[in-house]
Design an enzyme around this catalytic site. Structure first.
Site, PDB file in Angstrom:
ATOM      1  N   HIS A   1     -28.553  24.277  64.999  1.00 13.07           N
ATOM      2  CA  HIS A   1     -27.973  25.492  64.402  1.00 13.07           C
ATOM      3  C   HIS A   1     -28.084  25.472  62.884  1.00 13.07           C
ATOM      4  CE1 HIS A   1     -24.337  22.792  64.447  1.00 13.07           C
ATOM      5  NE2 HIS A   1     -24.099  23.352  63.277  1.00 13.07           N
TER       6      HIS A   1
ATOM      7  N   HIS B   1     -25.329  23.986  55.873  1.00 21.09           N
ATOM      8  CA  HIS B   1     -26.119  22.898  56.455  1.00 21.09           C
ATOM      9  C   HIS B   1     -27.031  23.408  57.555  1.00 21.09           C
ATOM     10  CE1 HIS B   1     -22.432  22.865  59.032  1.00 21.09           C
ATOM     11  NE2 HIS B   1     -23.286  22.639  60.011  1.00 21.09           N
TER      12      HIS B   1
ATOM     13  N   GLU C   1     -23.624  29.122  62.831  1.00 19.40           N
ATOM     14  CA  GLU C   1     -22.250  28.715  62.548  1.00 19.40           C
ATOM     15  C   GLU C   1     -21.847  29.386  61.237  1.00 19.40           C
ATOM     16  OE1 GLU C   1     -21.888  24.480  61.777  1.00 19.40           O
ATOM     17  OE2 GLU C   1     -19.701  24.545  61.975  1.00 19.40           O
TER      18      GLU C   1
HETATM   19 CO    CO Z   1     -22.549  22.650  61.964  1.00 19.49          CO
END
Ligand code: CO
Length: 134
Positions: free
Chosen positions: A79, A7, A130
């Protein structure tokens, strides 16, 4: 080591407005809001055919995205999340390369119920990264 883009996360000052933008203006499918107190955010997932967009709103006074929103009051890209097969192997490899793993360095359970780690933007082209174990 890197797998799929899981994502892209966008921090927003007002989640209801963000949902409206993606659902109504952009015609996307958007999940119901989910509080994730361990990460200090309330999140919705925008489902795209090949990945997801997460809209993040601060939850609690010490939310990690509060300072980001002070600097970016309209919101902004916060992020990117890449999938890895083995989060511990990924962490050891990155530490050996000199990269900084944020927080305690131990994986936390993320919004999808899977272990995640965050890596300092200074080591990754200015982008907070991440890693999520797929
Ligand atoms: Co995230």
């Amino acid at each position: 080591m890197l797998g799929r883009l899981n994502h892209v996360a966008i921090a927003v000052p007002d989640l209801a407005k963000g949902i409206e933008v993606y659902r109504t203006m952009l015609g996307a499918r958007v999940s119901e809001p989910q509080a994730v107190p361990a990460h200090g955010v309330t999140v919705v997932f925008v489902e795209l055919p090949n990945t997801k967009i997460e809209l993040l709103e601060p939850l609690g006074e010490d939310s990690p995205i509060r300072r980001f929103l002070e600097k970016n009051p309209a919101g902004g890209m916060h992020h990117v999340c890449y999938e890895v097969e083995d989060i511990f192997a990924a962490r050891e490899r990155l530490k050996a390369e000199g990269a900084k793993v944020l927080g305690s360095g131990e994986p936390k359970i993320g919004a999808h119920g899977k272990p995640v780690l965050f890596l300092h933007p200074k080591d990754f082209c200015g982008t907070l990264v991440e890693l999520e174990q797929a």
